[in-house]
Design a protein around this motif. Structure first.
Motif: not given
Ligand code: GLU
Length: 457
Positions: A5-11, A41-43, A193-195, A197-199, A211-213, A215-217
């Motif tokens: 799993l990962r946590f991917a905040p934008s700094p 880090f989603d930077d 945009l984030y989409t 690179p994230s994938v 797992i995320r908020g 708002d991403h459904v």
């Protein structure tokens, strides 16, 4: 495959309790499964992301008790993102668009007035090579959209296309790809945009669960299509409910609302913050877990409710106080030493005062009272002053036993005729300068005879 799993905040700011909820859901899920946890880090937004914010996020997670197995930065992975974009372009799944935001808005309004869904109409797909050349000569640079697989043969005839997944938090979910616009993956200036690179990063780092908020459904529908377009296995997804302030307003990283750093600076206990961040907004009760292990046992992602949960700082303070007051001396010895509370007295001192403080730092004030005398001067009236003087003259000689308080006060009672509050309150004020506080029977042995007599008014 190792559960990852990962946590991917934008700094782009300080993380708040809502971000901590996401981080902890991923971290606890990984721990429960004996898996791995990545901090990513989603930077890619270089204008708003900073190294300082990233470093602070690392510090906040460490304080909460989260230990990433690996830390990665999207800004180091541009080559991989470029390769994926090139692959999609080759397959005709990433196409250039030239509309300005104003043009898009105008078209959206027209569609709405015709009772059509307000999604992008794929007009740019109709542009010829010559049209594109002309637009670029006019000085327009393209942004690039991902062609969602929501049609049979003709992209201008989209049809209902359900993407479904079994959400680890919300259960079965469905998103219709015809209900959304082809997402923009690359901005006009060539940045991502984030989409995408994230994938790409989720694929390359073998992430098995995201797992995320919640708002991403909707986003997840498009991302699942992107995983498939890139020929990758689709991970499992989970979307937890969001936290709001007590006013109902959403928490915002940029506004610095309830940042983890500010809670730390306030002296709140990290396990109180972690417990509330995880257990709030779920069917079970909220309790302060004293260790990550205990919280892991309580963690049940599917118990989260669907609606947003209100975060109340008062509840956090209460949980933190409970944790502080239950801490055995061993657990606080180091932190007390940092406050200058050391030596043979440190342990009985902690046992005497822990029930009367909110934060560990509050111990310092009581240490000053015990070691140096009252820090506040609460006045005693003349009668009480005379009473206290008389009482001090009745103080038992050394050696003292642990019953010294009882021994002393029964002597005072007999000699002066005072009892109850009339007797205890003036003594408490003389000894500590305060009207409330720890049991005087515990404090007296810490003061010693000499220290007690030094407080004679
Ligand atoms: N950087 C994204 C965000 O902060 C990550 C979302 C995700 O977990 O995929 O919203």
């Amino acid at each position: 495959m190792t559960v990852t799993l990962r946590f991917a905040p934008s700094p782009t700011g300080r993380i708040h309790i809502g971000n901590a909820r996401t981080a902890l859901f991923n971290w606890l899920f990984a721990r429960k499964a004996g898996g791995r946890f990545i901090l990513r880090f989603d930077d890619t937004d270089s204008a708003r992301s900073t190294r300082e914010f990233a470093d602070e996020i690392e510090r906040d997670l460490e304080w909460l008790g989260i230990e990433p197995d690996e830390i990665i930065r999207q800004s180091d992975r541009t080559d991989a993102h470029d390769r994926a974009a090139a692959f999609l372009r080759e397959k005709g799944l990433l196409y250039p668009c030239y509309e300005t935001p104003e043009e898009l808005e105008r078209r959206r309004k027209i569609r709405l007035s015709r009772r059509l869904p307000p999604v992008y109409g794929r007009e740019a797909l109709k542009l010829s090579e010559a049209d594109r050349k002309r637009l670029e000569e006019e000085g327009r640079s393209p942004h690039w959209r991902f062609l969602l697989p929501n049609f049979k043969d003709d992209p201008h005839q989209p049809e209902r296309t359900d993407v479904t997944w079994d959400d680890v938090v919300r259960g079965p979910q469905t998103v219709d790809l015809a209900s959304m616009s082809d997402p923009v993956l690359i901005r006009e200036d060539g940045t991502y945009l984030y989409t995408l690179p994230s994938v790409v990063d989720d694929i390359d780092t073998k992430v098995t669960h995201i797992i995320r908020g919640d708002d991403h459904v909707t986003n997840t529908g498009a991302q699942i299509a992107l995983f498939e377009a890139l020929g990758a296995q689709v991970p499992a997804f989970g979307h937890h409910n969001l936290l709001t302030a007590t006013s109902g307003e959403g928490l915002s990283k940029r506004k610095g609302a309830l940042s983890i750093a500010s809670l730390r600076e306030d002296g709140l206990e990290p396990m109180a913050v972690a417990s509330l961040a995880v257990l709030i907004g779920a069917s079970g009760s909220v309790e302060a877990c004293s260790s990550m292990k205990a919280l892991e046992e309580r963690f049940e992602p599917s118990a989260s409710s669907r609606s947003a949960a209100k975060f109340d700082p008062e509840e956090l303070r209460m949980l933190s106080r409970q944790l502080v007051q239950q801490k055995p001396f061993d657990a606080v010895e180091q932190r007390l030493a940092e406050l200058g509370i050391t030596g043979a007295k440190a342990k009985p001192f902690w046992q005497a005062i822990c029930g009367n403080i909110e934060k560990i730092e509050d111990a310092a004030e009581w240490w000053v009272i015990v070691e140096q005398g009252p820090s506040e001067d609460t006045p005693l009236d003349k009668a009480d002053q005379d009473f206290v003087r008389q009482a001090f003259d009745l103080l038992p000689e050394e050696p003292w036993t642990e019953n010294v308080w009882k021994e002393w006060t029964s002597r005072v009672k007999t000699e002066t005729g005072r009892k109850g509050k009339q007797l205890f309150k003036p003594l408490r004020i003389a000894l500590t300068g305060r009207e409330w506080g720890p049991e005087l029977s515990d404090l007296l042995p810490l003061l010693g005879r000499e220290g007690t007599l030094a407080r004679r008014p």
